[in-house]
Write a protein that holds these residues in place. Structure first.
Motif: not given
Length: 446
Positions: A75, A79, A84, A87, A136, A212, A368, A372
């Motif tokens: 992801a 991303a 983002r 995802v 995300s 987005e 991103g 994550s």
């Protein structure tokens, strides 16, 4: 030209979409954890004795955390390269599909060892999805926010976790009324899992209309595509930041997974003999407190800074962790409620500012991947096996004292990790400020 700002209407849509979508994701994830200690230990793991079946059942909860980094890597990479929003659509569908299928898995008595195998397979898919969802979701919300309200906007998807716990506990408590006793073990527990397909449809419809992130659009405009290897760049330049940030998350996660991971529910019902429905309602009350304090903490962090909010929050969490099991062990429902409400408060004040803090921790080009991966590692360190460890400690010692010590040590680790980080509240998030974003993370480093 990219949209470097978002309108008020766009911002409201983003916060609503990330909050509702994240709540649905966490509903699915926490539902499994609650049922693991109430049902799966009895119907999915064969002829194991009760204590071992409970530990194995909680191991299946923790196993999914080991796959969160895979979801975070995938992801975070996509991303940073493609945005983002896409995802979030994929993770929602994966989580909801796995949850619905769990509701259809036959018991051990029906298909034997295939039952736990299928259960674990679908749980792994949940883990991959959860690992990809959070980063995300929070970035989409925070990167749309005005600088002075990042904590508040980021508290939206953060509030999705307690909202998911509230939904899952509430649904299980309702099904305990509709299908009491053995009926709950036979079929009542399945209904909340099957309901997931409806919730996923709602979440998908809501997220389709979200724009987005303006920050990502600016990155895409400047570079045509995002960084080609954001994961490599992340670990090449920011490994210490990832590790310390993960410890901050772990300090909250160990304590949070006492209820989010289903341990307190199982302990109160099986060890103390409290009525299942009453315990589930108390957990729902904790979720409400957690949700409200999450939003308040996010907003306060905009005023006093993420670091101060975190440090004060960990002190409150320490009080809640210290009081949890002494109150629960009274065996009195009213003290269980006090313990749950206090725990919900402690979790919220170390949770609401988290999204904004993580977003401000990493440069735009690897944000991103950074958020994550840091979150996924923190989940493994602090949440994956917290219920399993608690169950094993109680079974080995016959006391919850060791569990209380475990919770306090985890809280202290989170406090010290946050104390090592410099406050970065309000740092510019756009790609034109990469140099500023890449330095000044630690208090002892100039």
């Amino acid at each position: 030209m990219p949209r470097t700002t978002a309108t008020s209407a766009e911002r409201r849509r983003v916060v609503a979409a990330t909050t509702i979508g994240t709540a649905i994701e966490w509903y699915d994830f926490f539902l499994y954890a609650s049922v693991a200690g109430l049902v799966f230990n009895q119907v999915m793991f064969g002829d194991l004795d009760a204590g071992l079946a409970l530990i194995v059942s909680f191991l299946s909860v923790g196993l999914s955390f080991l796959f969160r980094p895979l979801g975070a890597v995938l992801a975070g990479h996509f991303a940073d390269r493609f945005g983002r929003r896409v995802v979030l659509m994929v993770t929602l569908l994966a989580m909801g599909g796995a949850t619905t299928l769990i509701g259809l898995v036959p018991t051990y008595d029906t298909i034997g060892v295939a039952a736990p195998i299928l259960l674990v397979l679908f749980r792994i898919i949940q883990g991959i999805s959860a690992g990809g969802e959070w980063g995300s979701a929070v970035l989409l919300s925070v990167e749309h926010a005005p600088v002075s309200q990042r904590g508040l906007f980021g508290a939206g998807p953060q509030a999705g976790a307690p909202a998911g716990l509230l939904l899952s506990s509430g649904m299980l408590a309702l099904m305990n009324i509709i299908a009491p006793g053995d009926a709950f073990l036979d079929w009542g527990w399945r209904v909340p899992f099957l309901l997931s397909i409806v919730l996923v449809g709602i979440g998908y419809w809501i997220r389709r209309g979200v724009d987005e992130s303006p920050v990502f659009e600016e990155i895409a405009e400047r570079k045509e595509t995002g960084t080609r290897n954001p994961l490599g760049a992340l670990f090449r330049n920011f490994t210490p930041v990832v590790f310390v940030g993960a410890l901050v998350f772990a300090g909250n996660g160990v304590v949070g997974y006492m209820i989010a991971g289903g341990y307190v529910q199982s302990y109160a019902v099986t060890e103390l003999g409290l009525e299942r429905g009453a315990v589930l309602w108390a957990v729902a009350g904790a979720a409400i407190t957690w949700l409200l304090s999450t939003v308040v903490a996010g907003r306060i962090s905009d005023l006093i800074g993420r670091r101060r909010m975190y440090l004060g929050g960990f002190l409150i969490q320490a009080v809640a962790a210290f009081a949890l099991f002494p109150l629960v062990n009274t065996g009195q429902l009213q003290w269980l409620w006090v313990a749950m409400l206090l725990l919900g408060l402690g979790l919220g004040v170390t949770y609401g500012q988290q999204a904004a803090m993580y977003a401000e921790l990493f440069p735009a080009s690897v944000r991103g991947s950074g958020t994550s991966i840091t979150y996924a590692l923190g989940s493994i360190i602090g949440g994956a096996f917290a219920p399993t460890i608690a169950a094993a400690v109680v079974q080995a010692t016959g006391s919850t004292t060791g569990v209380t010590v475990y919770l306090l040590v985890a809280t202290a680790v989170g406090f010290l990790a946050m104390a090592a980080l410099r406050d970065r509240t309000g740092i510019p998030l756009g790609p034109e400020h990469e140099a500023e974003q890449a330095r000044g993370h630690f208090t002892l480093v100039k």
